[in-house]
Scaffold this active site. Structure first.
Site, mmCIF file in Angstrom:
data_model
loop_
_atom_site.group_PDB
_atom_site.id
_atom_site.type_symbol
_atom_site.label_atom_id
_atom_site.label_comp_id
_atom_site.label_asym_id
_atom_site.label_seq_id
_atom_site.Cartn_x
_atom_site.Cartn_y
_atom_site.Cartn_z
ATOM 1 N N ASP A 1 -13.353 79.578 -16.567
ATOM 2 C CA ASP A 1 -12.579 78.538 -17.223
ATOM 3 C C ASP A 1 -13.259 77.206 -16.945
ATOM 4 O O ASP A 1 -13.322 76.762 -15.797
ATOM 5 C CB ASP A 1 -11.143 78.537 -16.689
ATOM 6 C CG ASP A 1 -10.315 77.438 -17.316
ATOM 7 O OD1 ASP A 1 -10.098 77.487 -18.536
ATOM 8 O OD2 ASP A 1 -9.895 76.522 -16.586
ATOM 9 N N GLU B 1 -14.169 81.273 -22.796
ATOM 10 C CA GLU B 1 -13.208 81.150 -23.888
ATOM 11 C C GLU B 1 -13.898 80.563 -25.115
ATOM 12 O O GLU B 1 -14.964 79.977 -25.020
ATOM 13 C CB GLU B 1 -12.076 80.225 -23.466
ATOM 14 C CG GLU B 1 -12.594 78.796 -23.299
ATOM 15 C CD GLU B 1 -11.724 77.951 -22.427
ATOM 16 O OE1 GLU B 1 -10.515 78.040 -22.579
ATOM 17 O OE2 GLU B 1 -12.275 77.218 -21.603
ATOM 18 N N ASP C 1 -5.806 76.966 -12.975
ATOM 19 C CA ASP C 1 -7.133 77.282 -13.518
ATOM 20 C C ASP C 1 -7.557 78.721 -13.222
ATOM 21 O O ASP C 1 -8.143 79.397 -14.065
ATOM 22 C CB ASP C 1 -8.178 76.310 -12.969
ATOM 23 C CG ASP C 1 -7.882 74.885 -13.400
ATOM 24 O OD1 ASP C 1 -7.360 74.713 -14.518
ATOM 25 O OD2 ASP C 1 -8.158 73.951 -12.631
#
Ligand SMILES: [Zn+2]
Length: 408
Positions: A183, A267, A348
């Protein structure tokens, strides 16, 4: 053994005489680019003629003999020829629908020239360019065959760099049977699904603050004044410093990721970028695209795989343990407790875990073969990793294919 193209960029320190020469060459190539572009555009508009670099190159020979243009002869021929070739490439990209129509170059503090045939002293470890003689570099030349083309450029902060790319054999990193979700964040550089947080470079936020201060100061300076020019340089230097430090941290991160893991899940930016504030988006997006860019080529070099996970749900709000979805999670809430299963989440880390889980789920759901593996084996993830990694090595499946067969 397959080979890959590797680019190098090395800081150069031209001496005073070399800098003065380069100043003139930057100007000359800009003049040539603009003149040639003007002629080409006009020839096409007026007579429907498509001129090529070769045509212009013949004109260039004439120009050199024309009174008033003798200065062209003082510039290395390779620099001028290469400028015309670059324009050819620009037109080619335009006609291929890959780029806009070539633009005129404005006078600026940056510039670049390109050279061919620099192999003369390469094996002795020195870079010598036509009419400049040998150039002082910040590091030694890599031990590769000499490149066809070398670019020498100056950036806004007044620094010089030489860059070139060469073919080198591919070196595969050992398979580790580990997967990770990443992330990319604002407060931290990145968070891994293993729970680890990679911090921003030291003094990063302080430098950003200082940069904003200096930029405001630049805006107050009078146009065309000496103090404005000095301030512009100061801002450019701070910019360069911030960028350099962040780049260094990102390279350390991405190299580590492909070294330690076989499959790296990140992502898809578009989903998440929209959820963030306007100001935060710029910085986050820049970091994110850089991470993706580096992971893309590094996974290709070292025989690892990068998977971009399409996400349509909020990864921060979903519990990675039980899939419970929170109604609301404020941006400043760094931690939360799942009301259903009672697990305490770091915002996170939870997001990184969700990226990993979702990526694996999508991969398994996509490919029949993995479903079979899934059904028969107690540890499907490991097998999946092994299969994918081996395919990446043998060249059967690379990231491009994976992306093509994207799990929509
Ligand atoms: Zn839960």
């Amino acid at each position: 053994m397959s080979s890959i193209t590797r680019s190098y960029r090395i800081r150069a320190y031209p001496n005073g005489a070399q800098r003065r020469l380069l100043d003139r060459w930057f100007g000359a190539t800009r003049w040539l680019w603009n003149t040639a572009l003007g002629i080409r555009s006009e020839a096409y508009r007026e007579c429907g003629l498509s001129l090529t670099g070769n045509d212009l190159s013949r004109w260039l020979t004439q120009w050199k003999r024309t009174p008033g243009h003798e200065w062209l002869a003082e510039i290395p021929a390779t620099v001028l020829t290469q400028c015309l070739r670059d324009q050819d490439a620009a037109f080619c990209n335009f006609f291929g629908g890959r780029a806009h129509y070539p633009r005129f170059k404005r006078k600026s503090t940056t510039g670049s020239v390109r050279f061919q045939d620099v192999g003369r002293d390469w094996t002795r470890g020195t870079l010598s360019l036509p009419k400049l003689e040998s150039l002082k570099l910040a590091e030694e030349l890599p031990e590769v065959t000499h490149p066809d083309l070398v670019t020498l450029s100056r950036d806004a902060a007044g620094r010089y760099h030489v860059s070139f790319s060469v073919e080198v054999p591919r070196t595969l990193l050992p398979i580790t049977h580990r997967v990770v979700g990443v992330d990319v964040g604002l407060t931290h550089l990145a968070t891994l699904s293993t729970g680890e947080k990679i911090l921003n470079p030291k003094r990063y936020h302080a430098r950003l603050r200082y940069l904003r201060q200096q930029q405001r100061c630049l805006a107050r300076r009078q146009k065309g004044s000496r103090r404005r020019e000095n301030q512009r340089l100061r801002v450019a230097r701070v910019h360069a410093r911030v960028r350099q430090e962040r780049q260094c941290a990102l390279h350390a991160l991405t190299t580590r990721l492909v070294r330690e893991f076989d499959l790296v899940f990140i992502e898809d930016l578009n989903v998440k970028g929209l959820a963030r504030g306007l100001h935060a988006r710029g910085i986050h997006d820049a970091a994110f695209s850089e991470v993706r860019r580096q992971l893309t080529y590094k996974s290709d070099w070292y025989g690892k795989i990068l998977v971009e996970v399409d996400r349509w749900y909020a990864s921060s709000k979903t519990c990675s343990e039980c899939q419970y979805i929170l109604d609301e999670l404020r941006l400043d809430q760094r931690q939360w407790t799942c009301p259903k299963c009672g697990v305490r989440h770091d915002r996170d880390v939870n997001a990184a875990r969700n990226i990993l889980a979702e990526g694996l789920r999508q991969l398994a759901g996509r490919d029949d073969r993995y479903l079979r593996v899934d059904a028969g084996d107690a540890c499907p993830e490991e097998i999946l990793v092994q299969v994918l990694a081996e395919e990446a090595r043998s060249g059967q499946r690379n990231r491009a294919c994976l992306k093509q067969a994207r799990f929509s």
